[in-house]
Design a protein around this motif. Structure first.
Motif, PDB file in Angstrom:
ATOM      1  N   TRP A 242       0.624  -1.209   0.004  1.00 48.04           N
ATOM      2  CA  TRP A 242      -0.031  -0.215  -0.029  1.00 48.04           C
ATOM      3  C   TRP A 242       0.765   1.469  -0.063  1.00 48.04           C
ATOM      4  O   TRP A 242       1.974   1.236   0.733  1.00 48.04           O
ATOM      5  CB  TRP A 242      -0.926  -0.075   1.191  1.00 48.04           C
ATOM      6  N   GLN A 243       0.532   2.142  -0.779  1.00 47.76           N
ATOM      7  CA  GLN A 243       1.065   3.570  -0.556  1.00 47.76           C
ATOM      8  C   GLN A 243       0.436   4.212   0.302  1.00 47.76           C
ATOM      9  O   GLN A 243      -0.454   4.609   0.211  1.00 47.76           O
ATOM     10  CB  GLN A 243       1.116   4.270  -2.075  1.00 47.76           C
ATOM     11  N   MET A 244       1.364   4.706   1.507  1.00 47.52           N
ATOM     12  CA  MET A 244       0.750   5.664   2.390  1.00 47.52           C
ATOM     13  C   MET A 244       1.191   7.109   2.491  1.00 47.52           C
ATOM     14  O   MET A 244       2.043   7.221   1.888  1.00 47.52           O
ATOM     15  CB  MET A 244       1.055   4.961   3.903  1.00 47.52           C
ATOM     16  N   PRO A 245       0.562   7.763   3.066  1.00 49.31           N
ATOM     17  CA  PRO A 245      -0.830   7.786   3.641  1.00 49.31           C
ATOM     18  C   PRO A 245      -1.949   7.716   2.809  1.00 49.31           C
ATOM     19  O   PRO A 245      -3.305   7.664   3.254  1.00 49.31           O
ATOM     20  CB  PRO A 245      -0.790   9.114   4.671  1.00 49.31           C
ATOM     21  N   ALA A 246      -1.781   7.804   1.562  1.00 51.15           N
ATOM     22  CA  ALA A 246      -3.122   7.948   0.668  1.00 51.15           C
ATOM     23  C   ALA A 246      -3.863   6.604   0.655  1.00 51.15           C
ATOM     24  O   ALA A 246      -5.238   6.698   0.309  1.00 51.15           O
ATOM     25  CB  ALA A 246      -2.706   8.257  -0.779  1.00 51.15           C
ATOM     26  N   GLY A 247      -3.232   5.633   0.951  1.00 50.03           N
ATOM     27  CA  GLY A 247      -4.086   4.215   1.156  1.00 50.03           C
ATOM     28  C   GLY A 247      -4.394   3.670  -0.188  1.00 50.03           C
ATOM     29  O   GLY A 247      -5.274   2.746  -0.324  1.00 50.03           O
ATOM     30  N   ILE A 248      -3.353   3.916  -1.035  1.00 53.69           N
ATOM     31  CA  ILE A 248      -3.420   3.223  -2.462  1.00 53.69           C
ATOM     32  C   ILE A 248      -2.678   1.985  -2.575  1.00 53.69           C
ATOM     33  O   ILE A 248      -1.651   1.964  -2.288  1.00 53.69           O
ATOM     34  CB  ILE A 248      -2.936   4.213  -3.522  1.00 53.69           C
ATOM     35  N   LEU A 249      -3.268   0.948  -2.814  1.00 53.51           N
ATOM     36  CA  LEU A 249      -3.046  -0.258  -3.152  1.00 53.51           C
ATOM     37  C   LEU A 249      -2.017  -0.279  -4.286  1.00 53.51           C
ATOM     38  O   LEU A 249      -2.494  -0.087  -5.602  1.00 53.51           O
ATOM     39  CB  LEU A 249      -4.099  -1.482  -3.298  1.00 53.51           C
ATOM     40  N   LYS A 250      -0.930  -0.491  -4.333  1.00 54.62           N
ATOM     41  CA  LYS A 250       0.116  -0.531  -5.199  1.00 54.62           C
ATOM     42  C   LYS A 250       0.173  -1.789  -6.130  1.00 54.62           C
ATOM     43  O   LYS A 250       0.251  -1.905  -7.151  1.00 54.62           O
ATOM     44  CB  LYS A 250       1.712  -0.302  -4.962  1.00 54.62           C
ATOM     45  N   PHE A 251       0.221  -2.837  -5.404  1.00 53.86           N
ATOM     46  CA  PHE A 251       0.147  -4.264  -6.039  1.00 53.86           C
ATOM     47  C   PHE A 251      -0.312  -5.061  -4.893  1.00 53.86           C
ATOM     48  O   PHE A 251      -0.130  -4.978  -3.704  1.00 53.86           O
ATOM     49  CB  PHE A 251       1.484  -4.711  -6.930  1.00 53.86           C
TER      50      PHE A 251
END
Length: 75
Positions: free
Chosen positions: A7-16
């Protein structure tokens, strides 16, 4: 559920998200954040590219790692 998620934090985006078939025993990031090392109970250590999500190296050991740590220079 035997799924590696980055996860890319703090945005909460699932990277893979990558499925695997055994328990994870250790994780470690290179200091530059580009590589994730994942050791599993099957004795395999996988190196993942954090940008693309691609597996780029696989090591087979007799026993799983219980700790992964990179030196400050990334080795």
């Amino acid at each position: 559920d035997h799924t590696l998620r980055l996860w890319q934090m703090p945005a909460g985006i699932l990277k893979f998200s990558r499925p695997y078939t055994t328990d994870c025993t250790a994780l470690g990031f290179r200091p530059d954040g580009r590589t994730l090392a994942q050791s599993c109970a099957d004795g395999k250590t996988r190196l993942w590219d954090c940008r693309s999500g691609n597996l780029f190296e696989l090591w087979r050991d007799a026993t799983p790692a219980c700790h992964i740590e990179y030196s400050p220079d990334g080795n």
